[in-house]
Motif scaffolding. Structure first.
Motif, PDB file in Angstrom:
ATOM      1  N   GLY A  94      65.623   3.499  42.080  1.00 48.90           N
ATOM      2  CA  GLY A  94      65.520   4.722  41.304  1.00 48.90           C
ATOM      3  C   GLY A  94      66.745   5.599  41.439  1.00 48.90           C
ATOM      4  N   PRO A  95      66.913   6.574  40.514  1.00 41.54           N
ATOM      5  CA  PRO A  95      68.127   7.398  40.471  1.00 41.54           C
ATOM      6  C   PRO A  95      68.114   8.596  41.407  1.00 41.54           C
ATOM      7  CG  PRO A  95      66.706   7.948  38.628  1.00 41.54           C
ATOM      8  CD  PRO A  95      66.020   6.838  39.369  1.00 41.54           C
ATOM      9  N   SER A  96      67.005   8.844  42.126  1.00 47.95           N
ATOM     10  CA  SER A  96      66.905  10.044  42.961  1.00 47.95           C
ATOM     11  C   SER A  96      66.611   9.675  44.406  1.00 47.95           C
ATOM     12  CB  SER A  96      65.806  10.978  42.426  1.00 47.95           C
ATOM     13  OG  SER A  96      66.048  11.352  41.091  1.00 47.95           O
ATOM     14  N   SER A  97      67.302   8.656  44.901  1.00 46.01           N
ATOM     15  CA  SER A  97      66.994   8.110  46.224  1.00 46.01           C
ATOM     16  C   SER A  97      67.153   9.141  47.338  1.00 46.01           C
ATOM     17  CB  SER A  97      67.898   6.908  46.501  1.00 46.01           C
ATOM     18  OG  SER A  97      67.663   5.889  45.563  1.00 46.01           O
ATOM     19  N   ILE A  98      68.327   9.750  47.440  1.00 47.20           N
ATOM     20  CA  ILE A  98      68.568  10.700  48.521  1.00 47.20           C
ATOM     21  C   ILE A  98      67.685  11.934  48.350  1.00 47.20           C
ATOM     22  CG2 ILE A  98      70.326  12.076  49.694  1.00 47.20           C
ATOM     23  CD1 ILE A  98      72.424  10.150  48.658  1.00 47.20           C
ATOM     24  N   ASP A  99      67.481  12.348  47.121  1.00 47.78           N
ATOM     25  CA  ASP A  99      66.637  13.515  46.840  1.00 47.78           C
ATOM     26  C   ASP A  99      65.249  13.343  47.449  1.00 47.78           C
ATOM     27  OD1 ASP A  99      68.509  12.611  44.734  1.00 47.78           O
ATOM     28  OD2 ASP A  99      68.173  14.579  43.848  1.00 47.78           O
ATOM     29  N   TRP A 100      64.621  12.186  47.183  1.00 47.55           N
ATOM     30  CA  TRP A 100      63.277  11.941  47.698  1.00 47.55           C
ATOM     31  C   TRP A 100      63.279  11.791  49.209  1.00 47.55           C
ATOM     32  CZ3 TRP A 100      59.230  13.288  45.235  1.00 47.55           C
ATOM     33  CH2 TRP A 100      59.146  13.186  43.846  1.00 47.55           C
ATOM     34  N   ALA A 101      64.301  11.145  49.758  1.00 45.94           N
ATOM     35  CA  ALA A 101      64.367  10.974  51.212  1.00 45.94           C
ATOM     36  C   ALA A 101      64.375  12.328  51.918  1.00 45.94           C
ATOM     37  CB  ALA A 101      65.600  10.162  51.587  1.00 45.94           C
ATOM     38  N   LEU A 102      65.157  13.270  51.406  1.00 45.59           N
ATOM     39  CA  LEU A 102      65.213  14.594  52.019  1.00 45.59           C
ATOM     40  C   LEU A 102      63.946  15.383  51.752  1.00 45.59           C
ATOM     41  CD1 LEU A 102      68.918  15.584  51.244  1.00 45.59           C
ATOM     42  CD2 LEU A 102      67.949  14.962  53.447  1.00 45.59           C
ATOM     43  N   LYS A 103      63.461  15.344  50.540  1.00 38.01           N
ATOM     44  CA  LYS A 103      62.279  16.125  50.172  1.00 38.01           C
ATOM     45  C   LYS A 103      61.054  15.692  50.968  1.00 38.01           C
ATOM     46  CE  LYS A 103      59.530  17.466  46.105  1.00 38.01           C
ATOM     47  NZ  LYS A 103      59.615  18.915  46.349  1.00 38.01           N
ATOM     48  N   GLU A 104      60.927  14.383  51.219  1.00 37.93           N
ATOM     49  CA  GLU A 104      59.754  13.863  51.913  1.00 37.93           C
ATOM     50  C   GLU A 104      59.943  13.788  53.422  1.00 37.93           C
ATOM     51  OE1 GLU A 104      58.947  10.178  49.954  1.00 37.93           O
ATOM     52  OE2 GLU A 104      57.944  11.163  48.256  1.00 37.93           O
ATOM     53  N   GLY A 105      61.091  14.214  53.913  1.00 36.14           N
ATOM     54  CA  GLY A 105      61.294  14.290  55.352  1.00 36.14           C
ATOM     55  C   GLY A 105      61.492  12.949  56.035  1.00 36.14           C
ATOM     56  N   ALA A 106      62.171  12.013  55.374  1.00 35.32           N
ATOM     57  CA  ALA A 106      62.451  10.722  56.001  1.00 35.32           C
ATOM     58  C   ALA A 106      63.285  10.931  57.262  1.00 35.32           C
ATOM     59  CB  ALA A 106      63.185   9.807  55.026  1.00 35.32           C
ATOM     60  N   THR A 107      63.015  10.144  58.287  1.00 39.56           N
ATOM     61  CA  THR A 107      63.770  10.242  59.539  1.00 39.56           C
ATOM     62  C   THR A 107      64.903   9.223  59.602  1.00 39.56           C
ATOM     63  OG1 THR A 107      62.192   8.761  60.637  1.00 39.56           O
ATOM     64  CG2 THR A 107      61.788  11.131  60.793  1.00 39.56           C
ATOM     65  N   GLU A 108      64.918   8.291  58.661  1.00 36.93           N
ATOM     66  CA  GLU A 108      65.961   7.271  58.607  1.00 36.93           C
ATOM     67  C   GLU A 108      66.225   6.919  57.150  1.00 36.93           C
ATOM     68  OE1 GLU A 108      66.669   3.409  61.298  1.00 36.93           O
ATOM     69  OE2 GLU A 108      65.114   3.077  59.770  1.00 36.93           O
ATOM     70  N   TRP A 109      67.496   6.698  56.831  1.00 34.49           N
ATOM     71  CA  TRP A 109      67.856   6.304  55.470  1.00 34.49           C
ATOM     72  C   TRP A 109      68.989   5.297  55.552  1.00 34.49           C
ATOM     73  CZ3 TRP A 109      64.523   6.271  52.082  1.00 34.49           C
ATOM     74  CH2 TRP A 109      64.811   6.162  50.723  1.00 34.49           C
TER      75      TRP A 109
END
Length: 378
Positions: A94-109
């Protein structure tokens, strides 16, 4: 990565990218330093990509920053791989990968290098590289630092695999290391801030849209004795770590404070009350229109009726630590070396910020425990 080593077999590489952004430049310089011949084509579309590749006759095609579909005629040639650099962990699409990772509080990317395929971001995996998400980074900062470094490592890994005739791995969502998923594009509604959430959730929502296009929100603040609402675009979020400060400011206001109310100001930023705690917002736009300027928050909204928090001198912090409040100049110290951090939004310094930085430097000049000063920037 290790210092650039000359490739044993220099290759011709064609870059297809929207623009030669910072990540693309980093990859270009590294590959060129290793002896590869790199040709860049910016803003190529459709059959223009095909004509560019046919004219270059490269050994492989690399797409470090490309949001457009590659023509099937290019990636269906098994002798010339077309590698897509995707800013997400294996399986993420998808085109909003980093956006969702930050918004959802991912601890690893991470970053994954894929073979171009009929389905966007669903091609076979050449290489990937992960990194921790353990700092309060905005999207642009994360992309310019961790993502760029991981992309470099992943691309070098993909080139090494290709040179050694190691085939890419098909995308398999049943594999335990494939943890990503297809994510839709972040919408305007997704970018809307809910001030009733805890401060950390609100800050994540703002960081996921920073520095472009910004989060959307409504702020209330006093002006001429009345509370006024303002629809704005928000940038530069920082959680206030001292809950007592937030509680005191709420209590001292002449009205019943609700989430979304501005309760204080400091160095151009505004402190906004949340469901739990408060968030500093350093910059605003009065409108989402492109013609609207991004400015310090107190320059966009009336702030004369807001209390100004005192600037508390910050003692040197342990290495790697950051202030637990909105503070754009601070120091860390180790073994007589003083590291001066000045995290000004987008790197732009106002006269007042320069003066505060100057005061810190003068104080270090007179500090007998400081033998070396290192300017760290943001």
């Amino acid at each position: 990565p290790a210092p650039a080593e000359m490739a044993g077999n220099p290759r011709k590489v064609t870059f297809l990218c929207n623009s030669l952004n910072g990540l693309s430049q980093r990859l270009y310089l590294e590959l060129a330093a290793r002896g590869h011949h790199v040709t860049v084509h910016e803003d190529a579309r459709g059959e223009d990509m095909t004509r560019a590749v046919e004219a270059d006759r490269p050994d492989l095609v690399l797409c470090p920053f490309l949001t457009r579909r590659v023509p099937a005629g290019l990636y269906n040639n098994p002798a010339r791989p077309v590698l897509i650099v995707h800013p997400g962990i294996p399986g993420d699409r998808g085109p909003s990968s980093i956006d969702w990772a930050l918004k959802e509080g991912a601890t690893e990317w991470g970053v994954t290098v894929l073979q171009a395929a009929d389905e966007m971001d669903a091609g076979d995996i050449w290489a990937s590289c992960k990194f921790p998400l353990n700092r309060q980074a905005a999207k642009s900062s994360l992309y310019g630092k961790e993502v760029t470094q991981a992309a470099l490592l992943a691309v070098l890994g993909a080139l090494d695999a290709w040179e050694r005739d190691v085939p890419p791995t098909p995308l398999d969502y049943s594999h335990p290391e494939v943890e990503g998923q297809l994510q839709r594009k972040l919408t305007s509604e997704d970018r809307r801030v809910d001030w009733s959430l805890p401060a950390e959730h609100v800050a994540r929502a703002v960081r996921a849209c920073d520095s472009q296009p910004g989060a959307l929100g409504v702020l209330r603040l006093p002006a001429q004795g009345q509370l006024q609402e303002h629809k704005v675009v928000l940038f530069g979020a920082c959680v206030e770590g001292d809950c007592d400060v937030v509680r005191r400011l709420r209590k001292d206001r002449a009205w019943r404070v609700r989430p979304g109310d501005v309760i204080g100001r400091l160095n151009g930023a505004m402190l906004v009350s949340c469901g739990e705690g408060g968030v500093w917002v350093s910059h605003l736009k009065a409108s989402p229109k492109k013609t609207s300027l991004k400015l310090p928050a107190t320059s966009v909204l009336p702030s004369a009726d807001l209390p100004t928090l005192p600037i508390s001198p910050c003692a040197p912090l342990p290495p790697g630590a950051r202030p637990q409040t909105f503070q754009d100049v601070w120091t860390t110290r180790q073994d007589g070396v003083c590291y001066v951090h000045f995290d000004f939004y987008n790197g732009a310094m106002s006269t007042e910020q320069c003066r505060r930085l100057e005061q810190v430097l003068w104080s270090l000049e007179q500090d007998p425990d400081c033998s070396v000063v290192v300017l760290m920037g943001g």
